[in-house]
Enzyme design. Structure first.
Site, PDB file in Angstrom:
ATOM      1  N   CYS A 124      -5.132  15.312  32.771  1.00 18.69           N
ATOM      2  CA  CYS A 124      -4.588  15.391  34.136  1.00 18.69           C
ATOM      3  C   CYS A 124      -5.622  15.806  35.176  1.00 18.69           C
ATOM      4  O   CYS A 124      -6.014  14.996  36.012  1.00 18.69           O
ATOM      5  CB  CYS A 124      -3.414  16.367  34.157  1.00 18.69           C
TER       6      CYS A 124
HETATM    7  N1  LIG Z   1      -0.564  15.500  28.357  1.00 19.16           N
HETATM    8  C1  LIG Z   1      -0.115  16.188  29.383  1.00 19.16           C
HETATM    9  O1  LIG Z   1      -0.189  17.389  29.390  1.00 19.16           O
HETATM   10  C2  LIG Z   1       0.530  15.517  30.583  1.00 19.16           C
HETATM   11  C3  LIG Z   1       1.228  16.305  31.489  1.00 19.16           C
HETATM   12  C4  LIG Z   1       1.838  15.707  32.579  1.00 19.16           C
HETATM   13  C5  LIG Z   1       1.693  14.338  32.778  1.00 19.16           C
HETATM   14  N2  LIG Z   1       0.976  13.584  31.888  1.00 19.16           N
HETATM   15  C6  LIG Z   1       0.889  12.145  32.150  1.00 19.16           C
HETATM   16  O2  LIG Z   1       1.772  11.476  31.276  1.00 19.16           O
HETATM   17  C7  LIG Z   1       1.237  10.220  30.849  1.00 19.16           C
HETATM   18  C8  LIG Z   1       1.124  10.169  29.338  1.00 19.16           C
HETATM   19  O3  LIG Z   1       0.229  11.171  28.913  1.00 19.16           O
HETATM   20  P1  LIG Z   1       0.141  11.644  27.408  1.00 19.16           P
HETATM   21  O4  LIG Z   1      -0.714  12.873  27.417  1.00 19.16           O
HETATM   22  O5  LIG Z   1       1.497  11.723  26.796  1.00 19.16           O
HETATM   23  O6  LIG Z   1      -0.669  10.430  26.761  1.00 19.16           O
HETATM   24  P2  LIG Z   1      -0.801  10.066  25.213  1.00 19.16           P
HETATM   25  O7  LIG Z   1      -2.016   9.244  25.065  1.00 19.16           O
HETATM   26  O8  LIG Z   1      -0.650  11.325  24.383  1.00 19.16           O
HETATM   27  O9  LIG Z   1       0.489   9.180  24.923  1.00 19.16           O
HETATM   28  C9  LIG Z   1       0.699   7.915  25.464  1.00 19.16           C
HETATM   29  C10 LIG Z   1       1.201   6.998  24.367  1.00 19.16           C
HETATM   30  O10 LIG Z   1       1.460   5.715  24.939  1.00 19.16           O
HETATM   31  C11 LIG Z   1       1.177   4.741  23.944  1.00 19.16           C
HETATM   32  N3  LIG Z   1       1.035   3.426  24.572  1.00 19.16           N
HETATM   33  C12 LIG Z   1      -0.008   2.938  25.286  1.00 19.16           C
HETATM   34  N4  LIG Z   1       0.268   1.696  25.720  1.00 19.16           N
HETATM   35  C13 LIG Z   1       1.526   1.399  25.281  1.00 19.16           C
HETATM   36  C14 LIG Z   1       2.367   0.274  25.430  1.00 19.16           C
HETATM   37  N5  LIG Z   1       1.997  -0.800  26.127  1.00 19.16           N
HETATM   38  N6  LIG Z   1       3.580   0.301  24.832  1.00 19.16           N
HETATM   39  C15 LIG Z   1       3.964   1.382  24.126  1.00 19.16           C
HETATM   40  N7  LIG Z   1       3.212   2.486  23.961  1.00 19.16           N
HETATM   41  C16 LIG Z   1       2.002   2.488  24.546  1.00 19.16           C
HETATM   42  C17 LIG Z   1      -0.061   5.267  23.270  1.00 19.16           C
HETATM   43  O11 LIG Z   1      -0.234   4.706  21.980  1.00 19.16           O
HETATM   44  C18 LIG Z   1       0.208   6.768  23.235  1.00 19.16           C
HETATM   45  O12 LIG Z   1       0.794   7.184  22.024  1.00 19.16           O
HETATM   46  C19 LIG Z   1      -0.101  10.109  31.575  1.00 19.16           C
HETATM   47  O13 LIG Z   1       0.092   9.435  32.781  1.00 19.16           O
HETATM   48  C20 LIG Z   1      -0.456  11.549  31.869  1.00 19.16           C
HETATM   49  O14 LIG Z   1      -1.308  11.668  32.984  1.00 19.16           O
HETATM   50  C21 LIG Z   1       0.412  14.146  30.798  1.00 19.16           C
END
Ligand SMILES: NC(=O)c1ccc[n+]([C@@H]2O[C@H](COP(=O)([O-])OP(=O)(O)OC[C@H]3O[C@@H](n4cnc5c(N)ncnc54)[C@H](O)[C@@H]3O)[C@@H](O)[C@H]2O)c1
Length: 417
Positions: free
Chosen positions: A259
């Site tokens: 983030c």
């Molecule tokens: N990790 C955090 O602390 C956090 C906090 C707030 C917001 N976010 C936001 O949330 C979003 C996700 O972050 P995250 O940390 O969970 O990421 P992550 O990489 O842990 O998880 C995302 C998942 O999406 C999957 N994916 C990618 N393309 C795909 C598709 N076309 N179809 C299905 N699945 C698909 C990936 O394989 C992965 O498992 C981002 O935008 C991030 O900025 C993250």
């Protein structure tokens, strides 16, 4: 089904809803099917409980994992939490969102609610997601509902949960907002409605940029404190006793994770489209980005004090994940500290109970006692709670603390940021 999606899926399943967990990564789906969690904040026990059915019951488990978008056609609501990283040119990379939306538009049906949670610039839901979903032939706001709701999860945090962290929602229409609010009230005590997707998208960026700017400011203060010979931690601790008008931020080796290092670029990109330059935000990004290089300068100085060059010295990094208590190394400042130290001949090792093998570094986490005994310098980069830092200071030849966890310890072999 990543850091955001999995805890969310579990929260709905635990409230008694039937949840389909979809991911493009088959390894994650296999793990979910085996009831094996790959995220610190989700226990395998709670995951297995949601993925299991009572013996003799003909009911389906509450949480079913899949890689097939067709399995979403029965869902009342679809929540998108795919990654939103940066491209090589440090611009928003919406490819995961576009792929996911394209697959979803093939199975979208009348009456569904689509909620986007991925962090992104204002306008993404309306300008990028909506047209792809409408390729289904259905109209947003009329045939299906569309909203943005930023994810506020803070991995490793236990004092605020999915239930107790207020959820912001902004729908394309009032009805979309109400539908999204109804969905999230199932798992959150407080839902905050805003007037559309754009304010909801920008709310998330404001929250993270607020942190980024304040961290940059306190990092700059740490640099000045080094020149002045003042302990920055003593100053931050004292300032934090003020009961109003001050909010504590701690200096450190730089920002990491999915983030804080990335979100400001999303906003700067959108601002440029409107001939606006977010100078304050970019300055904060610059200061924070330079922090690992400054840490390497501190490594040089610490070793210099004991008449050693970096070249050929054994340097042990304690912690390589971007924050305490988690194993996430995305954008971790430790990775840049390792690279930069190696570039000037440092012999780098690390110990991190949460990161056994980071892959890209061709290193594995070493035994703590053995590595301390072999190191010319031990750098505390991530403040993992399970490490006894007083013992590290008493056992190590020289310690450089980038996290302030040795506050209260005075020792000749100890230097703090
Ligand atoms: N990790 C955090 O602390 C956090 C906090 C707030 C917001 N976010 C936001 O949330 C979003 C996700 O972050 P995250 O940390 O969970 O990421 P992550 O990489 O842990 O998880 C995302 C998942 O999406 C999957 N994916 C990618 N393309 C795909 C598709 N076309 N179809 C299905 N699945 C698909 C990936 O394989 C992965 O498992 C981002 O935008 C991030 O900025 C993250």
């Amino acid at each position: 089904m990543g850091y955001v999606g999995l805890p969310l899926a579990l929260a709905f399943a635990e409230e008694g809803h039937d949840v389909v967990g979809l991911d493009a990564d088959t390894r994650k789906i296999d793990a979910l099917r085996e009831g094996r969690s790959y995220i610190e904040d989700v226990s395998s026990e709670s995951l297995a409980a949601a993925s299991r059915v009572a013996p003799g019951s003909d009911q389906a488990p509450k949480l079913v994992a899949t890689t097939h978008y067709e399995d979403l056609s029965e869902c009342d609501a679809v929540i998108i939490c795919v990654p939103t990283p940066l491209s090589e040119a440090r611009e928003p990379d919406l490819s995961h969102l576009i792929d996911s939306a394209t697959s979803l538009s093939g199975v979208l049906r009348r009456g569904q609610l689509i909620s986007l949670e991925s962090t992104t610039y204002p306008g993404t839901t309306r300008e990028r997601l909506l047209p792809i979903l409408e390729e289904s032939g259905l109209a947003a706001g009329r045939d299906f509902h569309l909203a943005f709701s930023p994810e506020r999860i803070d991995p490793g945090r236990t004092d605020y949960t999915v239930r107790t962290t207020p959820k912001v929602v902004g729908g394309l229409t009032e009805e979309c907002t109400e539908r999204a609010a109804a969905l999230y009230s199932e798992i959150c005590d407080t839902v905050v409605r805003v007037s559309g997707p754009e304010p909801a998208e920008l709310t998330k960026l404001l929250e993270n940029i607020f942190r980024s700017v304040n961290i940059a400011m306190v990092n700059e203060m740490a640099m000045l404190c080094e020149r002045l010979g003042i302990d920055v931690w003593e100053v931050v601790d004292a300032a934090a006793t003020k009961p109003f008008g001050f909010m504590r931020f701690d200096p450190g080796p730089g920002m990491g994770g999915h983030c804080l290092p990335i979100d400001p670029f999303y906003l700067a990109y959108k601002a440029r489209e409107h001939d606006f330059y977010t100078e304050f935000i970019e300055l904060a990004g610059k200061v924070n980005q330079n922090q690992p290089a400054w840490c390497v300068h501190r490594i040089e100085r610490a070793l210099n004090q004991v008449s050693k060059p970096v070249n050929g010295s054994r340097i042990l990094l304690l912690g390589v994940s971007y924050k305490a208590g988690v194993g996430d190394i995305r954008e971790s400042p430790a990775l840049r500290i390792i690279r930069l130290t190696r570039e000037i001949g440092g012999d780098v090792a690390y110990h991190d109970p949460h990161v056994p093998e980071p892959g890209e570094l061709a290193l594995t986490s070493g035994d703590l006692d053995e590595e301390i005994a072999n190191a010319d310098l031990v750098c505390i980069v991530t403040a993992h709670p399970e490490i006894d830092y007083a013992r590290v200071v008493s056992d190590a030849e020289l310690v450089l603390d980038f996290r302030g966890v040795t506050r209260g310890i005075e020792a000749a072999n100890l230097v703090r940021l």
